[in-house]
Motif scaffolding. Sequence first.
Motif, PDB file in Angstrom:
ATOM      1  N   UNK A  68       0.808  -1.228   0.000  1.00  0.00           N
ATOM      2  CA  UNK A  68       0.000   0.000   0.000  1.00  0.00           C
ATOM      3  C   UNK A  68       0.839   1.274   0.000  1.00  0.00           C
ATOM      4  N   UNK A  69       2.137   1.134   0.141  1.00  0.00           N
ATOM      5  CA  UNK A  69       3.011   2.308   0.182  1.00  0.00           C
ATOM      6  C   UNK A  69       2.905   3.098  -1.127  1.00  0.00           C
ATOM      7  N   UNK A  70       2.664   4.369  -0.988  1.00  0.00           N
ATOM      8  CA  UNK A  70       2.557   5.239  -2.158  1.00  0.00           C
ATOM      9  C   UNK A  70       1.147   5.331  -2.710  1.00  0.00           C
ATOM     10  N   UNK A  71       0.241   4.507  -2.258  1.00  0.00           N
ATOM     11  CA  UNK A  71      -1.145   4.554  -2.729  1.00  0.00           C
ATOM     12  C   UNK A  71      -1.964   5.435  -1.791  1.00  0.00           C
ATOM     13  N   UNK A  72      -3.020   6.039  -2.294  1.00  0.00           N
ATOM     14  CA  UNK A  72      -3.818   6.932  -1.427  1.00  0.00           C
ATOM     15  C   UNK A  72      -4.609   6.152  -0.385  1.00  0.00           C
ATOM     16  N   UNK A  73      -4.930   6.854   0.702  1.00  0.00           N
ATOM     17  CA  UNK A  73      -5.778   6.246   1.724  1.00  0.00           C
ATOM     18  C   UNK A  73      -7.135   5.954   1.108  1.00  0.00           C
ATOM     19  N   UNK A  74      -7.685   4.805   1.469  1.00  0.00           N
ATOM     20  CA  UNK A  74      -8.968   4.401   0.916  1.00  0.00           C
ATOM     21  C   UNK A  74      -8.827   3.480  -0.281  1.00  0.00           C
ATOM     22  N   UNK A  75      -7.627   3.342  -0.800  1.00  0.00           N
ATOM     23  CA  UNK A  75      -7.414   2.410  -1.912  1.00  0.00           C
ATOM     24  C   UNK A  75      -7.578   0.982  -1.403  1.00  0.00           C
ATOM     25  N   UNK A  76      -7.746   0.055  -2.321  1.00  0.00           N
ATOM     26  CA  UNK A  76      -7.948  -1.348  -1.945  1.00  0.00           C
ATOM     27  C   UNK A  76      -6.775  -1.883  -1.136  1.00  0.00           C
ATOM     28  N   UNK A  77      -5.548  -1.601  -1.561  1.00  0.00           N
ATOM     29  CA  UNK A  77      -4.359  -2.092  -0.845  1.00  0.00           C
ATOM     30  C   UNK A  77      -4.274  -1.471   0.549  1.00  0.00           C
ATOM     31  N   UNK A  78      -4.608  -0.204   0.660  1.00  0.00           N
ATOM     32  CA  UNK A  78      -4.574   0.475   1.957  1.00  0.00           C
ATOM     33  C   UNK A  78      -5.613  -0.131   2.900  1.00  0.00           C
TER      34      UNK A  78
END
Length: 165
Positions: free
Chosen positions: A83-93
């Motif tokens: 999830x690093x580098x992805x916005x909060x609320x993304x699937x990985x996050x």
Amino acid sequence: MRFILLLSFAGLAGCTQATGRYPSLLPRPIESTSLAEPERPVPVATPDAALDKRIAEIRGALDAGTKAFTAGAQDAEARIAVSRGLPQGSEAWLQAQVAMGQLAELRRPAVTALSDLDALATQRGVDGLPPYPALDAALADADRAASSQQARIDSLEAALGGTGR
């Protein structure tokens, strides 16, 4: 003048007589008494099969919980890395958040073991029994496990908080 001199020597001679009324400068018996705590024998705990069995049960649960926590922490760490580098609320996050929630649940056996062992040690104290070495060692191990698991959770939460911002 001689008379005055003789009179003064006579007065001083009266001061040098031993009358026995004055205290001695030698140490008194009370002054040589030690105020240190007396040596007391350390009470030795007698073996307790029921307590040893209970400690072994708690240690078994702690060990199993520690293994599960370690696996969960590795999973959470991997999800946080994805999830690093992805916005909060993304699937990985969101998956990393779920893994962190599961990790908090996986810490429960360590906290339960610590609580149970602490209750056993407290009850021994209330009952006036001496410390039990196996119980003290298990309590220290449970405390270390719970503390290190909380530190790992804190570290992972900090890493997760730093993603996507």
